[in-house]
Design a protein around this motif. Structure first.
Motif, PDB file in Angstrom:
ATOM      1  N   MET A   1      -0.492  45.530   8.346  1.00 10.78           N
ATOM      2  CA  MET A   1       0.786  44.883   8.092  1.00 10.78           C
ATOM      3  C   MET A   1       1.127  43.953   9.262  1.00 10.78           C
ATOM      4  N   PRO A   2       1.642  42.759   8.963  1.00 12.07           N
ATOM      5  CA  PRO A   2       2.031  41.864  10.056  1.00 12.07           C
ATOM      6  C   PRO A   2       3.206  42.443  10.836  1.00 12.07           C
ATOM      7  N   HIS A   3       3.298  42.058  12.089  1.00 17.60           N
ATOM      8  CA  HIS A   3       4.440  42.429  12.914  1.00 17.60           C
ATOM      9  C   HIS A   3       5.627  41.535  12.560  1.00 17.60           C
ATOM     10  N   THR A   4       6.774  42.132  12.280  1.00 18.31           N
ATOM     11  CA  THR A   4       8.024  41.381  12.278  1.00 18.31           C
ATOM     12  C   THR A   4       8.425  41.269  13.735  1.00 18.31           C
ATOM     13  N   LEU A   5       8.384  40.048  14.288  1.00 17.23           N
ATOM     14  CA  LEU A   5       8.362  39.853  15.729  1.00 17.23           C
ATOM     15  C   LEU A   5       9.515  39.003  16.225  1.00 17.23           C
ATOM     16  N   ILE A   6      10.105  39.437  17.337  1.00 17.00           N
ATOM     17  CA  ILE A   6      11.004  38.622  18.145  1.00 17.00           C
ATOM     18  C   ILE A   6      10.366  38.537  19.531  1.00 17.00           C
ATOM     19  N   ALA A  24       0.681  30.308  16.349  1.00 23.39           N
ATOM     20  CA  ALA A  24      -0.552  29.963  15.638  1.00 23.39           C
ATOM     21  C   ALA A  24      -1.065  31.105  14.776  1.00 23.39           C
ATOM     22  N   ALA A  25      -0.339  32.224  14.717  1.00 20.65           N
ATOM     23  CA  ALA A  25      -0.820  33.395  13.972  1.00 20.65           C
ATOM     24  C   ALA A  25       0.228  33.888  12.972  1.00 20.65           C
ATOM     25  N   PRO A  26       0.705  33.028  12.072  1.00 13.20           N
ATOM     26  CA  PRO A  26       1.792  33.454  11.177  1.00 13.20           C
ATOM     27  C   PRO A  26       1.396  34.556  10.201  1.00 13.20           C
ATOM     28  N   GLU A  27       0.092  34.690   9.912  1.00 12.10           N
ATOM     29  CA  GLU A  27      -0.323  35.744   8.977  1.00 12.10           C
ATOM     30  C   GLU A  27      -0.243  37.124   9.615  1.00 12.10           C
ATOM     31  N   ALA A  28      -0.232  37.192  10.939  1.00 14.16           N
ATOM     32  CA  ALA A  28      -0.188  38.472  11.644  1.00 14.16           C
ATOM     33  C   ALA A  28       1.133  38.701  12.365  1.00 14.16           C
ATOM     34  N   LEU A  29       1.792  37.612  12.750  1.00 14.91           N
ATOM     35  CA  LEU A  29       3.028  37.709  13.533  1.00 14.91           C
ATOM     36  C   LEU A  29       4.115  36.925  12.809  1.00 14.91           C
ATOM     37  N   ALA A  30       4.992  37.648  12.127  1.00 15.62           N
ATOM     38  CA  ALA A  30       6.101  37.024  11.410  1.00 15.62           C
ATOM     39  C   ALA A  30       7.228  36.801  12.416  1.00 15.62           C
ATOM     40  N   LEU A  31       7.157  35.670  13.104  1.00 19.52           N
ATOM     41  CA  LEU A  31       8.055  35.395  14.227  1.00 19.52           C
ATOM     42  C   LEU A  31       9.435  34.992  13.713  1.00 19.52           C
ATOM     43  N   GLN A  32      10.435  35.805  14.034  1.00 20.41           N
ATOM     44  CA  GLN A  32      11.790  35.590  13.539  1.00 20.41           C
ATOM     45  C   GLN A  32      12.607  34.662  14.431  1.00 20.41           C
ATOM     46  N   ALA A  33      12.429  34.792  15.747  1.00 14.76           N
ATOM     47  CA  ALA A  33      13.239  34.026  16.687  1.00 14.76           C
ATOM     48  C   ALA A  33      12.678  34.200  18.083  1.00 14.76           C
ATOM     49  N   VAL A 241      -3.467  34.518  32.865  1.00 18.53           N
ATOM     50  CA  VAL A 241      -2.584  33.927  31.849  1.00 18.53           C
ATOM     51  C   VAL A 241      -1.663  35.061  31.381  1.00 18.53           C
ATOM     52  N   HIS A 242      -0.889  35.590  32.316  1.00 19.81           N
ATOM     53  CA  HIS A 242      -0.212  36.875  32.165  1.00 19.81           C
ATOM     54  C   HIS A 242       0.399  37.115  30.776  1.00 19.81           C
ATOM     55  N   ASP A 243       1.384  36.294  30.420  1.00 20.96           N
ATOM     56  CA  ASP A 243       2.182  36.593  29.225  1.00 20.96           C
ATOM     57  C   ASP A 243       1.391  36.469  27.929  1.00 20.96           C
ATOM     58  N   ALA A 244       0.376  35.632  27.931  1.00 23.51           N
ATOM     59  CA  ALA A 244      -0.434  35.482  26.714  1.00 23.51           C
ATOM     60  C   ALA A 244      -1.188  36.755  26.372  1.00 23.51           C
ATOM     61  N   LEU A 250      -1.080  42.182  20.581  1.00 31.96           N
ATOM     62  CA  LEU A 250      -0.519  42.329  19.237  1.00 31.96           C
ATOM     63  C   LEU A 250      -1.530  41.952  18.165  1.00 31.96           C
ATOM     64  N   LEU A 251      -2.341  40.945  18.435  1.00 30.60           N
ATOM     65  CA  LEU A 251      -3.313  40.487  17.448  1.00 30.60           C
ATOM     66  C   LEU A 251      -4.569  41.339  17.418  1.00 30.60           C
ATOM     67  N   GLN A 252      -5.025  41.799  18.587  1.00 30.04           N
ATOM     68  CA  GLN A 252      -6.293  42.536  18.646  1.00 30.04           C
ATOM     69  C   GLN A 252      -6.229  43.574  19.765  1.00 30.04           C
ATOM     70  N   PRO A 253      -5.531  44.682  19.540  1.00 30.37           N
ATOM     71  CA  PRO A 253      -5.370  45.681  20.604  1.00 30.37           C
ATOM     72  C   PRO A 253      -6.685  46.271  21.094  1.00 30.37           C
ATOM     73  N   SER A 254      -7.742  46.176  20.296  1.00 30.58           N
ATOM     74  CA  SER A 254      -9.036  46.725  20.725  1.00 30.58           C
ATOM     75  C   SER A 254      -9.610  45.993  21.930  1.00 30.58           C
ATOM     76  N   LEU A 255      -9.052  44.838  22.291  1.00 33.79           N
ATOM     77  CA  LEU A 255      -9.499  44.132  23.483  1.00 33.79           C
ATOM     78  C   LEU A 255      -9.070  44.831  24.769  1.00 33.79           C
TER      79      LEU A 255
END
Length: 313
Positions: A1-6, A24-33, A241-244, A250-255
């Motif tokens: 399921m995608p994350h509903t994300l702020i 760039a990842a709208p299918e995985a991160l439903a960015l609200q604001a 690239v700290h914050d990235a 969120l996209l690939q926690p196995s990393l």
């Protein structure tokens, strides 16, 4: 399921890269604001830079709410020595076409999390945690709407980046960090312990530039300007690239790898002010409250970043 994300953020060079990555990842991160906070630079500039990221990603539809102008208690500090006076180096900044959303970020968080289904919203926090601390102080019940918090914050094994013991996002408002750690929501922290293992190289920046789109050039230009200062300070072969890393998690926690531990913040004046104490070996026998990340796959991170930046204009 995608994350509903702020995303709560204080852009900041690495924040801008994280925002482009997320958009760039709208299918995985439903960015609200996006909600902004003073941190790397004052609030007016973090709020402008967040809107610039939306413009550069071709997502001016994402609302940006300005939040806290200062920490809960401590004297405000910024990091212009790292991020430049405008918060982003290596690229020209301008006033974005899209205005700020009406209303305060804290009010937005309270309203949105109260209306959200239980444990449904992921909050990614890329700067000082002031906005959420204020929202929880006003309305403790909003914690029920949070699925998880994923923070770029803290340092333990690595040592700090603003003092010998403290990481900037926590040092900028340790009282807010204390409140967030006590809120009872599942928390993952990506500290300097992990981000200093995921470093740029000439080849990795060149790959981003060679994508050929505007976003790739922007990311490469930012990294070319931003990375050398940290490389000089720490003697590292590349720049973090700290914050990235939050978006990659969120996209690939196995990393990433880490463990559940107890984490507390030192908010007492003195040498340890702003330190995050991660009880890695469970010496204090206190309940674990954080998934503390200590390592990550650098090659996998930059592959993921490049693939997503290639999707943008």
């Amino acid at each position: 399921m995608p994350h509903t994300l702020i995303i709560d953020t204080d852009p900041g060079a690495d924040d801008v890269i994280a925002l482009l990555f997320a958009m760039a990842a709208p299918e995985a991160l439903a960015l609200q604001a996006l909600t902004t906070v003073a941190g790397n630079v004052p609030l007016a500039k973090t709020s402008r830079n967040a809107r610039l990221a939306c413009e550069w990603a071709g997502r001016p539809d994402i609302p940006v709410y300005a939040g806290a102008e200062r920490p809960l208690q401590r004297t405000p500090i910024h990091a212009a020595n790292i991020h430049g006076r405008e918060g982003i180096t290596g690229v020209d900044v301008h006033e974005p076409a899209a205005p700020l959303a009406e209303g305060h970020a804290v009010d937005y968080l309270v309203r949105t999390l109260r209306a959200a289904p239980e444990r449904s919203v992921t909050l990614a926090m890329l700067g000082p945690q002031t906005n959420l601390a204020l929202a929880l102080g006003q309305a403790p019940d909003i914690a029920r709407g949070l699925r998880e918090l994923v923070l770029m914050a803290g340092a333990h094994f690595n040592g700090g980046n603003i003092t010998p013991t403290a990481e900037f996002n926590v040092f900028a408002d340790p009282h807010a960090a204390e409140a967030v750690l006590q809120c009872g929501v599942p928390i993952t922290m990506l500290p300097l312990d992990a981000t200093h293992k995921i470093l740029t190289s000439d080849a990795r920046i060149a790959r981003l530039r060679s994508i050929g789109n505007r976003a790739g050039r922007i990311v490469a230009d930012i990294l070319d300007a931003y990375a050398p200062e940290e490389m000089r300070h720490y003697g590292m072969p590349g720049g973090p690239v700290h914050d990235a890393t939050v978006i990659a998690y969120l996209l690939q926690p196995s990393l990433f790898t880490g463990r559940l531990v107890n984490v507390e913040v030192d908010s007492r004046e003195g040498m340890g002010f702003g330190q995050t104490v991660a009880d890695w070996h469970g010496s204090l026998k206190r309940p674990a409250n954080v998934n503390w990340i200590v390592d990550g796959d650098a090659e996998g991170f930059f592959d993921l970043l490049a693939r997503h930046i290639a999707r943008l204009p």
